[in-house]
Design a protein around this motif. Structure first.
Motif, PDB file in Angstrom:
ATOM      1  N   HIS A 120      -3.810  33.849 -10.145  1.00 22.12           N
ATOM      2  CA  HIS A 120      -2.710  33.902  -9.170  1.00 22.12           C
ATOM      3  C   HIS A 120      -3.106  34.597  -8.299  1.00 22.12           C
ATOM      4  CE1 HIS A 120       0.008  36.797  -7.602  1.00 22.12           C
ATOM      5  NE2 HIS A 120      -0.190  37.768  -8.688  1.00 22.12           N
ATOM      6  N   HIS A 167       8.560  37.100  -9.131  1.00 29.59           N
ATOM      7  CA  HIS A 167       9.312  38.122  -9.766  1.00 29.59           C
ATOM      8  C   HIS A 167      10.610  38.325  -9.463  1.00 29.59           C
ATOM      9  CE1 HIS A 167       5.113  39.617 -11.293  1.00 29.59           C
ATOM     10  NE2 HIS A 167       4.810  39.319 -10.060  1.00 29.59           N
ATOM     11  N   GLU A 199       2.201  38.807 -16.915  1.00 30.60           N
ATOM     12  CA  GLU A 199       0.976  38.612 -15.945  1.00 30.60           C
ATOM     13  C   GLU A 199       0.349  39.779 -16.386  1.00 30.60           C
ATOM     14  OE1 GLU A 199       2.139  39.299 -11.600  1.00 30.60           O
ATOM     15  OE2 GLU A 199       0.151  39.681 -11.230  1.00 30.60           O
ATOM     16  N   ASP A 237       4.606  34.458  -4.936  1.00 25.18           N
ATOM     17  CA  ASP A 237       4.555  35.927  -5.345  1.00 25.18           C
ATOM     18  C   ASP A 237       5.720  36.827  -5.023  1.00 25.18           C
ATOM     19  OD1 ASP A 237       3.338  38.024  -6.989  1.00 25.18           O
ATOM     20  OD2 ASP A 237       2.429  38.588  -5.333  1.00 25.18           O
ATOM     21  N   HIS A 245       4.832  31.478  -9.543  1.00 23.59           N
ATOM     22  CA  HIS A 245       4.511  33.188  -9.541  1.00 23.59           C
ATOM     23  C   HIS A 245       5.669  33.567  -8.735  1.00 23.59           C
ATOM     24  CE1 HIS A 245       1.946  36.246 -11.004  1.00 23.59           C
ATOM     25  NE2 HIS A 245       2.588  36.953 -10.269  1.00 23.59           N
ATOM     26  N   HIS A 284       1.627  44.146 -16.759  1.00 26.84           N
ATOM     27  CA  HIS A 284       0.947  43.892 -15.425  1.00 26.84           C
ATOM     28  C   HIS A 284      -0.069  45.078 -15.432  1.00 26.84           C
ATOM     29  CE1 HIS A 284       0.111  44.069 -11.161  1.00 26.84           C
ATOM     30  NE2 HIS A 284       1.030  42.721 -11.099  1.00 26.84           N
TER      31      HIS A 284
HETATM   32 ZN   LIG Z   1       2.801  39.041  -9.793  1.00 28.59          ZN
END
Ligand SMILES: [Zn+2]
Length: 278
Positions: free
Chosen positions: A159, A8, A100, A209, A6, A67
């Motif tokens: 996650h 970004h 996500e 993350d 995970h 998201h």
């Molecule tokens: Zn995320």
């Protein structure tokens, strides 16, 4: 060989320094990274990033989704946009699932009904294409479990998991692996540390993350934000909490991820470097 399930990479924090962020991850032997999209309009961008940096990170993959924190910007037509983007990505080996997606009942100012609408519509897409999902679960474990049980979704990853042991077991029963990262590096994170000790090792996957969830040492060392190169150091702490060797933990995290996201496994199996992983 490390795996960040995970990260970004398309976040604004990385925009000016992405080549060096990627090189640093490669230097630390992070060979596989999952980049989850956060908006329907980002599909092409994450797809391009995954292919652009695949020479350096051979296991670089992406998922497509909206998201929960971006549902207040989403439009009804985004579901159709996403549906078409998923369909168009089915022949791309770097596309591994829907995400996500999820529900965030912690962040204020988000309409829960709107979040639920987009979450359910995206679960329906995952069911339609029989794709695993990458879930954002924050104060919403039971609502998410209920929505999953109403459908036939082939598992995935929950996650930054932060629920109870009982909730964790229910996710595992539905074919999910649980993501652990920087949050567990804080001594006060008793619940997460307990989960790391008590859960079956084959249910655990590793994540940063990045640029979010800074590990405990970041502020002490004056580092502005998290990045995928920090995964091995985070994982080393996780393996100590768990009480397994660094290398056994690395192997388990890798294999567990491949079980949860079979398209990622197919990509790795076709790559000479990645297929040699124990
Ligand atoms: Zn995320």
């Amino acid at each position: 060989m490390w795996i960040d399930t995970h990260c970004h990479l398309d976040a604004p924090e990385f925009s000016s320094s992405l080549p060096s962020i990627i090189s640093a991850a490669k230097e630390k032997n992070v060979q596989a990274i999952l980049l989850p999209a956060v908006r329907a309009a980002d599909a092409q961008h994450v797809k391009d990033l995954a292919s652009e940096y695949s020479n350096e990170i051979p296991g670089l993959v992406y998922t497509l989704g909206i998201h929960p924190l971006y549902t207040n910007q989403a439009q009804e037509s985004d579901i159709d946009v996403l549906d078409k983007a998923i369909e168009a990505s089915l022949n791309d080996p770097r596309f591994v699932g829907v995400g996500e997606i999820g529900l965030d009942y912690f962040v204020e100012g988000l309409d829960p009904r709107q979040q639920e609408h987009y979450f359910h519509a995206q679960l329906d897409l995952a069911q339609k294409y029989q794709l695993p999902v990458v879930l954002h679960v924050r104060r919403s474990q039971d609502a998410i479990l209920k929505a999953l049980r109403q459908r036939n979704i082939p598992g995935g990853i929950a996650h930054a998991f932060n629920g109870s042991l009982q909730q964790a077991e229910q996710f595992i029963g539905l074919g999910f692996k649980l993501g652990f990262g920087g949050a567990a590096t804080y001594e006060r994170a008793l619940q997460i540390r307990r989960l790391l000790k008590d859960l079956p090792l084959d249910s655990i996957v590793t994540e940063t993350d990045a640029p979010d969830i800074p590990p405990a040492w970041l502020r002490e060392e004056g580092i502005a934000f998290n990045e995928p190169a920090f995964l091995p150091r985070i994982a080393e702490q996780l393996s100590k909490i768990r009480g397994v060797s660094h290398s056994d933990f690395a192997s388990a995290a890798w294999q567990n991820t491949m079980q949860a996201l079979p398209r990622w496994q197919s990509l790795c199996a076709s790559n000479t470097t990645l297929s040699q992983h124990p």
